[in-house]
Design an enzyme around this catalytic site. Sequence first.
Site, PDB file in Angstrom:
ATOM      1  N   GLU A  86      64.004  32.074  84.294  1.00  0.00           N
ATOM      2  CA  GLU A  86      64.074  30.758  83.621  1.00  0.00           C
ATOM      3  C   GLU A  86      65.715  30.332  83.548  1.00  0.00           C
ATOM      4  OE1 GLU A  86      62.846  28.141  79.826  1.00  0.00           O
ATOM      5  OE2 GLU A  86      63.523  30.161  79.838  1.00  0.00           O
TER       6      GLU A  86
ATOM      7  N   ASP B 188      56.845  23.668  78.747  1.00  0.00           N
ATOM      8  CA  ASP B 188      57.842  22.790  77.870  1.00  0.00           C
ATOM      9  C   ASP B 188      58.301  21.429  78.044  1.00  0.00           C
ATOM     10  OD1 ASP B 188      58.332  25.357  76.665  1.00  0.00           O
ATOM     11  OD2 ASP B 188      59.903  26.269  78.149  1.00  0.00           O
TER      12      ASP B 188
ATOM     13  N   ASP C  79      55.110  37.100  81.322  1.00  0.00           N
ATOM     14  CA  ASP C  79      56.192  36.294  80.794  1.00  0.00           C
ATOM     15  C   ASP C  79      56.891  37.431  80.151  1.00  0.00           C
ATOM     16  OD1 ASP C  79      57.848  34.143  79.704  1.00  0.00           O
ATOM     17  OD2 ASP C  79      55.969  32.966  80.079  1.00  0.00           O
TER      18      ASP C  79
END
Length: 605
Positions: A276, A354, A111
Site C-alpha cells: 500500500e 478505506d 494483510d
Amino acid sequence: MGSLISDDEGRYIGTEPWWKDALFYQVYPASFKDSNGDGWGDLPGLISKIDYLEELGVDVVWVSPIFESPQKDMGYDVSDYQKIYAPYGTVQDVDALLEECHKRGMKVILDLVVNHTSVEHEWFKESRSSKDNPKRDWYIWRPARYDDNGARHPPTNWRGYFAGPTWTWDEQTQEYYLHLYAPDQPDLNWENAKCREAIYENTMRFWLDRGVDGFRIDTVNKYSKRTDFVDAPVTDPTSPHQPAPEMWCNGPRIHEFIHEMNRKVLAPYNAVSVGELSLTPEPNQVIPYVSAQAQELDMVFEFSVIRLGNGNGFGAKYIYDPFPLSTLKRLTAKWQSFIEGTDAWATAFCENHDNGRAVSRFGDTSTPDLWSRSAKTIALWQATMTGTLFLYQGQEIGMTNMPPSWGMEEYKDIESANFYAEAVESGDGERVRKTMHGLRILARDHARVPFQWSDEPNAGFSDAGATSWMRVHDDYAAINAARQRHDPDSILSFYKRVMKLRKRYKDVFVFGSHKLLDPDDEEVWTYVKEGPGSGGGRDGTPRKALVVMNFSRSERGVGDVATALGCNEGDVRLLVGTNGPAPSQGRTWPALVAWEGRVYTNFDP
Ligand code: TEU
C-alpha cells in the site's frame, strides 16, 4: 509458474508471472459473511462463499486483518500476529480456508500490518515497561520538549492520520511514543535490526509456513522515517498539529528495508506481494518499489485515482472536492502508462475498505436504471485496465454508499469519528456541515457495511434477529447477490462476462498499452488498448481495442471507431457493450445512451 501470453492466432508473445493476469478480490471479513449469528463476519462464513468467488472468476482472495486485536482500527491494530481474533475463528479455520481455495486453484493472501502494532501487543508492553527493557528500542520513544513556561510538548508538531498529534505521553517512563495512526497503534522501529527480524519471523514466515501465498502489505512506505525528528513547517495555522509526510513517508532507508524483506522472506517463499503506497504520486518514486530488477515488491497500490474528491492535505480530507471526468481520465492514463518501457508492473482498482463505493463516487445512483448502467460501465472500465486487477467485495453487485439519511451514529470508523469530533470541537458550524457532507461520499464506513447476499433479513449476511456490527444497508432487497445471480442483465452477470473477456484477451487488456483519446471531453471517455504482439488484428496489424464509455446522462456519439482503431470499417467488431449488442450501421456506429459503454476491436471476438 508463469502465465503464457499469446495473441489471437496462438502466436507466443511471452511468459509473465502468474499474478499479473490473476483477478484479486478483497474480503473485509467482518462484513462478508457471518456464519454463527453474532453479527460479525467470520472465516467459516468466508469459506462458505468460496464457490461464489470462484464463479466470479477470482484467482486470489485478499483477506483484511483477522489477527488478535482490540479492534480500535478494525484489526489494523494487531496484538498477536499468530492468533486469530476469536469472532473470526481460529488458526485451523485459516488452514481450512487455504485448503478450500488451493483445492480450486485459488490462492490466499493476508494483510500484513507491520508499520505498527496494537498497544496490547507483548512487544509494546515490554517496550513501555522501562527505558532499559531490551525491546525499548523496538518502538520510537522520544523525550518531551518544554516551553519557557515549563509546559510539556510532544517532540515534534506532526499531525497523525486520525487527527490529533502523532505522539502520546507515557506516564510510567516519562517519554512520548510515536504513532502515525491512533494512539493505540504505536509505530515499530524498523531501524532496529532485531525488531525487523522478529517481524519477518513472527508475522510473515509463520503464515507462509502454513501455506499462505503472500501478503497485501499495509503502509509499506512508512517503515523508514527521518530520524532527526524535527518540526514540520506550519501549513495549517488553525491546528497545533501539522501534516508532515516528508518526515515519515518514503524515508531514507525504505528501499533497503523492503529489499531486505524481499530477500529474507518474500523471495525464498515465492510469495506474492502488493504494498500500500500512499502519498507517492509520482512514477519516478513508485518505480523503484515495483521494478522487477529492484527485487522489492511485485505490485503496489497507488492512490491518485481512489483519492479523487478527497480534500487537500491532511486536516481537510473530508471536505469534499468535486472533480471533473477529465481529471479521472488523466490520472487513469498516467497510472496506466507509467510502466511502459520499464520492467515495473501496475495495479488497477477503484474500491477498497478505506474509500466510498465506486458507483456512488464515479457513477450515478440517482435512479435504479442509472445505478445499474453506471455500475456496468465502471465494470467495463476496470476490466479493460492494464495491470493486475483488484475487486472489492460488493463492487461486483454495485453496492452503494450508506444512505444519506443515516446519521453519524452509523459511522463506526475511528477516522470518521475523529474528523467529525475535530470539526465539532472547532465550533465552526459550516465545517461540521461540510465534514458530514464529505463523510457521506468518502467515509471508509461505506465499504464496510455488511455484504448484501439476499433479500432475507440482515441481507443474508447474518441470521435473522442478529444485530450486525454495522447497520445493513436500506437497499438490500433491491441490491443483492441472489437477485443478480440468475439475471443475465445484472451487474454481477456483466462482471463475470467482462472478467472472462479480460482473461481471454489478456494481451490487449492486461498487458496492452493505454492511450487516452479525448482528454478534455467531460462526458465521454475513450481510450485505445494495444496488445504487445505484432499481429492478430483482422488486417494483420497488432490487436487493438477501443473502449468508449459515456459517463453522463446525455446521448453521445462514439465518433469514428475505425479511424481510432486504425483499421477499415469492415474490420471493426463489437466485443462487448453494457447494453448488449449494438450493430454497426454503415459508416456510423449508434450513439451511446446515458452511461453506456462499449468495447470495439480490430479482431474477431
Ligand atoms: O491505510 C493506510 C493509510 O494511510 C491510508 O491510505 C488510509 O486510507 C487512511 O484512511 C488515510 O487517511 C492502512 C489501512 O488500509 C487502513 O485501514 C488502516 O487504518 C491504516 O493502514 C492503519 O493501519
